[in-house]
Design a protein around this motif. Structure first.
Motif, PDB file in Angstrom:
ATOM      1  N   TYR A 356     -33.785   1.943 -42.015  1.00 14.81           N
ATOM      2  CA  TYR A 356     -33.655   2.362 -43.412  1.00 14.81           C
ATOM      3  C   TYR A 356     -32.365   1.835 -44.039  1.00 14.81           C
ATOM      4  N   CYS A 357     -31.239   1.987 -43.328  1.00 16.99           N
ATOM      5  CA  CYS A 357     -29.947   1.638 -43.913  1.00 16.99           C
ATOM      6  C   CYS A 357     -29.728   0.128 -44.020  1.00 16.99           C
ATOM      7  N   ARG A 361     -33.236  -0.064 -47.408  1.00 12.96           N
ATOM      8  CA  ARG A 361     -32.391   0.199 -48.572  1.00 12.96           C
ATOM      9  C   ARG A 361     -31.806  -1.094 -49.140  1.00 12.96           C
TER      10      ARG A 361
END
Length: 405
Positions: A356-357, A361
């Motif tokens: 995700y990071c 994102r």
């Protein structure tokens, strides 16, 4: 076949025949994988600069000789030395064959040919552990080492017979010590998730046979990998279509959660049905995550560095596998196998955070920055067709799977 047989049987050999510790089991796997990791980037460079057929056949010959030498191993130190050299041979051979197979297949039958290649790698994943554990249990380790030697010699013969097209060495524009000559930095964010995935997966390949014996399920240990591989095979067509139509996120997030749930459940399994059910969950999650991460690593790189992106992904994957074998072996030696599997399961959650990071994102931010008009072709590999086209995306994923094998 040789690789998968040794991965699940050597831990038992170290414990029963060499009287090693739980931690020493992990080191046997770690040393092999670390050797393969170190040689992979160099092999990618050599494949562009030397005769590919000679490199492949030479590595397969070394691999066969190493396989024969297991028959003469009497001590743990000698085994470690052999595993290191065997890992070097494996790293060169695995990288060379995955590149050469793309040269051998005619362009008009590329998808069909890669499908055959990946099918046989999946069959080895199914049959290897089953044959290894069965032969070790009923005929002993001497017959096991004769068996792996036979497979290694057959691989060498097939390598000699393979018609490798002539290859013109490509001039290098980067210096010898430039890191971009060996790694594709744009593939690193996704590759770090693969690193964590491999770290946890090492607990299965390295310790599942001894864990099964410790909970009284040694007789069904070989079936664990059959169930796992069967779910990987079953899920492959569906995951490919979903990736083409819905993108990677719809596969990666559920895949990581299912994979984590399977390993956590394995840490509490106490019966054969439970034990095999966890293999199904793990296989389902693994089958969704791995090809998705591979394809994303390739899409992150320019088209002319696609092979290097695949190599980068698998260097981190192999490194995670080797490190996981050692660290989780240390955990098992100081606690219990059930605690080790619980730890491995919890580690998988880190892959979710990293994905995700570092990827999801960042991808969303870049699309918002680019605006609606420029965000559309974000999945395109530089210099190639838009992978939003299902045919192109499927071709990319198949070629990636061949390179990984």
């Amino acid at each position: 076949m040789t690789f998968y047989i040794l991965m699940v049987t050597l831990p038992v050999f170290v414990l029963d025949n060499l009287h090693g510790s739980k931690q020493s089991i992990g080191l046997v796997t770690t040393l092999f994988v670390m050797a393969a990791v170190m040689i992979r980037p160099l092999t990618g460079r050599w494949l562009d600069e030397v005769n590919r057929k000679a490199l492949m056949v030479g590595s397969l010959l070394l691999f066969a000789v190493c396989s024969l030498l297991y028959l003469f191993i009497q001590g743990y130190t000698a085994l470690l030395a052999l595993r290191f050299v065997h890992g070097i041979a494996f790293g060169i051979a695995a990288t060379a064959t995955s590149v050469i197979v793309l040269d051998v297949i005619p362009e008009r039958r590329k998808g069909e040919g890669i499908g055959y290649f990946t099918l046989f790698m999946s069959l080895a994943m199914v049959m290897g552990p089953f044959i290894g554990l069965t032969v070790a249990d009923h005929a002993g380790f001497r017959m096991l080492f004769i068996t792996i030697s036979a497979f290694a010699v057959i691989a060498c013969i097939f390598g000699i017979w393979t018609p490798v097209p002539s290859h013109k060495p490509r001039p290098q524009t980067l210096g010898n010590w430039n890191i971009q000559r060996y790694f594709e930095l744009k593939a690193l964010p996704v590759s770090l998730s693969g690193f964590v995935l491999a770290f946890a997966y090492a607990s299965l390949s390295t310790f599942i046979s001894v864990y099964a014996k410790s909970i009284g399920l040694g007789d069904v240990a070989s079936y664990f990998f059959i169930v796992l591989a069967a779910l990987v095979l079953i899920s492959r067509p569906f995951t490919g279509r979903l990736f083409d139509r819905r993108g990677a996120h719809v596969l990666v997030y559920p895949g990581i959660l299912v994979f984590m749930a399977g390993i956590l459940w394995l840490s509490r399994a106490s019966s054969a049905p439970e034990f095999l059910a966890t293999a199904g969950l793990i296989g389902l999650g693994y089958g969704a995550i791995l090809p998705s991460l591979q394809t994303l690593a390739i899409q992150a790189a320019p088209g002319h560095r696609r092979a290097l992106a695949t190599s980068t992904f698998y260097v981190l994957f192999d490194f995670g596998f080797g490190l996981g074998s050692y660290v989780l072996g240390f955990v098992a030696s100081h606690t219990a196998y059930s605690t080790m599997y619980f730890t491995a399961g919890m580690m998988v959650s880190l892959a979710l955070v990293l994905y995700y990071c570092l990827h999801h994102r960042a991808q969303r931010t870049s699309r918002e920055t680019a605006g609606p008009e420029k965000s559309q072709p974000s999945a395109r590999i530089a210099g190639e067709k838009d992978t939003a086209d299902p045919t192109a995306a499927a071709r990319t994923q198949e070629e990636t799977a061949a390179s990984s094998s």
